[in-house]
Write a protein that holds these residues in place. Structure first.
Motif, mmCIF file in Angstrom:
data_model
loop_
_atom_site.group_PDB
_atom_site.id
_atom_site.type_symbol
_atom_site.label_atom_id
_atom_site.label_comp_id
_atom_site.label_asym_id
_atom_site.label_seq_id
_atom_site.Cartn_x
_atom_site.Cartn_y
_atom_site.Cartn_z
ATOM 1 N N UNK A 50 0.863 -1.302 0.008
ATOM 2 C CA UNK A 50 -0.170 -0.003 0.032
ATOM 3 C C UNK A 50 0.968 1.239 0.153
ATOM 4 N N UNK A 51 2.118 1.147 -0.468
ATOM 5 C CA UNK A 51 3.004 2.259 -0.426
ATOM 6 C C UNK A 51 2.662 3.278 -1.550
ATOM 7 N N UNK A 52 1.959 4.465 -1.409
ATOM 8 C CA UNK A 52 1.288 5.279 -2.085
ATOM 9 C C UNK A 52 2.526 6.046 -2.843
ATOM 10 N N UNK A 53 3.715 6.459 -2.404
ATOM 11 C CA UNK A 53 4.474 7.150 -3.181
ATOM 12 C C UNK A 53 4.887 6.037 -4.274
ATOM 13 N N UNK A 54 5.098 5.028 -4.100
ATOM 14 C CA UNK A 54 5.563 3.995 -4.981
ATOM 15 C C UNK A 54 4.585 3.616 -6.054
ATOM 16 N N UNK A 55 3.441 3.699 -5.861
ATOM 17 C CA UNK A 55 2.368 3.435 -6.731
ATOM 18 C C UNK A 55 2.176 4.550 -7.589
ATOM 19 N N UNK A 56 2.609 5.826 -6.938
ATOM 20 C CA UNK A 56 2.290 7.126 -7.886
ATOM 21 C C UNK A 56 3.387 7.212 -8.779
ATOM 22 N N UNK A 57 4.771 6.559 -8.568
ATOM 23 C CA UNK A 57 5.693 6.907 -9.241
ATOM 24 C C UNK A 57 5.631 5.776 -10.454
ATOM 25 N N UNK A 58 5.172 4.518 -9.948
ATOM 26 C CA UNK A 58 4.477 3.507 -11.226
ATOM 27 C C UNK A 58 3.694 4.060 -12.135
ATOM 28 N N UNK A 59 2.596 4.786 -11.649
ATOM 29 C CA UNK A 59 1.591 5.336 -12.256
ATOM 30 C C UNK A 59 2.289 6.343 -13.272
ATOM 31 N N UNK A 60 2.989 7.093 -12.764
ATOM 32 C CA UNK A 60 3.908 8.225 -13.729
ATOM 33 C C UNK A 60 4.544 7.421 -14.872
ATOM 34 N N UNK A 61 5.230 6.455 -14.370
ATOM 35 C CA UNK A 61 5.931 5.663 -15.649
ATOM 36 C C UNK A 61 4.861 5.135 -16.617
#
Length: 109
Positions: A50-61
């Protein structure tokens, strides 16, 4: 016929019961994998923790790859409204245009 469920948003209320220490270890591993280019593997870890910063970075990718629906799914899982709402607004505008064009083509009976 097999349905493609890749773009459905799956949300859970509770993240797997991991301790803070376990999440930190996994998130560090996910960050390392992401930086090495193993995006899907990192995504699985960030989704699990549930790591939101990581999920956001993958979303940015995925957004950079023009994979908008996958980016939206990850922003939504990260609860990142700043990134998800513009995409949702764009989709709403597209649907409105489609509906408007469809109703203009219908004869009034």
């Amino acid at each position: 016929m097999k349905l493609d469920n890749r773009h459905f948003i799956k949300v859970t209320d509770s993240v797997t019961s991991l301790s803070s220490e376990q999440k930190a270890v996994l998130n560090r591993r996910g960050n390392r994998l992401f930086n090495e280019g193993f995006i899907q593997e990192a995504q699985r870890i960030f989704t699990t923790t549930g790591y939101s910063d990581g999920l956001t970075r993958v979303g940015d990718y995925y957004a950079a790859q023009q994979n908008t629906l996958e980016a939206l799914r990850l922003y939504y899982l990260a609860k990142n409204k700043r990134k998800s709402e513009p995409i949702i607004d764009s989709l709403v505008q597209i649907v409105k245009k489609l509906i408007d064009n469809d109703t203009k083509g219908v004869d009034n009976v």
